[in-house]
Design a protein around this motif. Structure first.
Motif, short mmCIF file in Angstrom:
data_model
loop_
_atom_site.label_atom_id
_atom_site.label_comp_id
_atom_site.label_asym_id
_atom_site.label_seq_id
_atom_site.Cartn_x
_atom_site.Cartn_y
_atom_site.Cartn_z
N GLU A 94 -23.30 -13.04 62.87
CA GLU A 94 -23.71 -12.05 63.88
C GLU A 94 -25.02 -12.46 64.53
N LYS A 95 -25.97 -12.98 63.74
CA LYS A 95 -27.21 -13.49 64.28
C LYS A 95 -27.62 -14.73 63.49
N VAL A 96 -28.32 -15.59 64.18
CA VAL A 96 -28.78 -16.85 63.58
C VAL A 96 -30.30 -16.82 63.55
N GLU A 97 -30.89 -17.36 62.50
CA GLU A 97 -32.34 -17.39 62.38
C GLU A 97 -32.95 -18.09 63.58
N LYS A 98 -34.13 -17.61 63.99
CA LYS A 98 -34.82 -18.19 65.15
C LYS A 98 -35.03 -19.69 64.99
N GLN A 99 -35.48 -20.09 63.81
CA GLN A 99 -35.80 -21.50 63.60
C GLN A 99 -34.55 -22.38 63.71
N LEU A 100 -33.45 -21.91 63.18
CA LEU A 100 -32.20 -22.67 63.23
C LEU A 100 -31.68 -22.76 64.66
N VAL B 265 -25.46 -33.45 63.46
CA VAL B 265 -26.29 -32.38 62.91
C VAL B 265 -26.12 -31.11 63.74
N ILE B 266 -26.17 -31.25 65.07
CA ILE B 266 -25.98 -30.11 65.97
C ILE B 266 -24.61 -29.47 65.72
N LEU B 267 -23.59 -30.29 65.72
CA LEU B 267 -22.22 -29.80 65.54
C LEU B 267 -22.05 -29.11 64.20
N GLY B 268 -22.63 -29.69 63.16
CA GLY B 268 -22.53 -29.07 61.83
C GLY B 268 -23.20 -27.71 61.79
N LEU B 269 -24.39 -27.60 62.36
CA LEU B 269 -25.09 -26.32 62.37
C LEU B 269 -24.33 -25.26 63.16
N VAL B 270 -23.88 -25.64 64.35
CA VAL B 270 -23.16 -24.69 65.20
C VAL B 270 -21.84 -24.29 64.55
N TYR B 271 -21.13 -25.24 63.95
CA TYR B 271 -19.84 -24.95 63.34
C TYR B 271 -19.98 -24.01 62.13
N GLY C 1 -31.38 -26.15 69.90
CA GLY C 1 -31.84 -26.39 71.27
C GLY C 1 -32.73 -27.62 71.36
N LEU C 2 -33.63 -27.77 70.41
CA LEU C 2 -34.52 -28.93 70.39
C LEU C 2 -33.75 -30.23 70.21
N LEU C 3 -32.80 -30.24 69.27
CA LEU C 3 -32.01 -31.44 69.04
C LEU C 3 -31.14 -31.80 70.25
N LEU D 70 -26.34 -26.82 76.05
CA LEU D 70 -27.71 -26.46 76.43
C LEU D 70 -27.74 -25.13 77.17
N GLY D 71 -26.75 -24.88 78.01
CA GLY D 71 -26.67 -23.60 78.72
C GLY D 71 -26.51 -22.43 77.77
N GLY D 72 -25.68 -22.62 76.74
CA GLY D 72 -25.53 -21.57 75.73
C GLY D 72 -26.83 -21.28 75.02
N PHE D 73 -27.61 -22.32 74.78
CA PHE D 73 -28.92 -22.13 74.15
C PHE D 73 -29.87 -21.41 75.10
N LEU D 74 -29.98 -21.91 76.33
CA LEU D 74 -30.94 -21.35 77.28
C LEU D 74 -30.65 -19.90 77.64
N THR D 75 -29.39 -19.53 77.71
CA THR D 75 -29.07 -18.15 78.05
C THR D 75 -29.40 -17.17 76.93
N GLN D 76 -29.64 -17.68 75.73
CA GLN D 76 -29.94 -16.79 74.61
C GLN D 76 -31.38 -16.91 74.13
N MET D 77 -32.24 -17.50 74.93
CA MET D 77 -33.62 -17.64 74.50
C MET D 77 -34.30 -16.28 74.30
N LYS D 78 -34.01 -15.31 75.15
CA LYS D 78 -34.58 -13.97 74.97
C LYS D 78 -34.07 -13.36 73.68
N ALA D 79 -32.78 -13.51 73.44
CA ALA D 79 -32.20 -12.99 72.19
C ALA D 79 -32.79 -13.72 70.99
N MET D 80 -33.09 -15.00 71.14
CA MET D 80 -33.70 -15.75 70.05
C MET D 80 -35.07 -15.14 69.72
N GLY D 81 -35.83 -14.78 70.74
CA GLY D 81 -37.13 -14.15 70.52
C GLY D 81 -37.02 -12.83 69.79
N GLU D 82 -35.93 -12.13 70.04
CA GLU D 82 -35.69 -10.83 69.39
C GLU D 82 -35.01 -10.99 68.04
#
Length: 117
Positions: A92-98, A80-86, A103-105, A20-32
């Protein structure tokens, strides 16, 4: 046995914090549109999986009741989370929705653990 169970609960929480920390620290980058899955997110998810399985085993060995449906749902969400992250860990970048879905899951998994009694 209780000390061992509490130790693994602590490690499980550390895994959640890493994911969750990895997700939260990249929320600004997710917006970009430049967010990526870091190693901490992968290791956090793996830590959650391993410690979760150990916790189920320890609780059953100690004759505590285990809600198998709840554990099954949490395991399915985590897989599902582990599969997506793996799969996307080297991108280099991951789609915002993914990225948002992971983070939601993760938050859904936390709320299942806390609210499902």
């Amino acid at each position: 046995m209780d000390v061992l169970i509490h130790l693994f609960v602590g490690l499980h929480i550390i895994g959640i914090a890493a994911l969750l920390g990895g997700f939260l620290t990249q929320m600004k980058a997710m917006g970009e549109g430049t967010a990526r899955f870091g190693p901490a997110m992968l290791h956090g998810a793996l830590t959650m999986l391993v410690t979760g399985v150990i916790l189920v085993g320890l609780n059953q060995a100690d004759d505590h009741s285990v809600n198998n449906v709840k554990i099954g749902v949490k395991l399915a969400v985590l897989i599902v989370i582990l599969g997506l992250v793996y799969v996307k860990r080297d991108d280099e970048k991951v789609e915002k929705q993914l990225f948002g879905l992971v983070g939601l899951l993760t938050m859904v998994n936390v709320f299942i653990a806390v609210l499902w009694t």
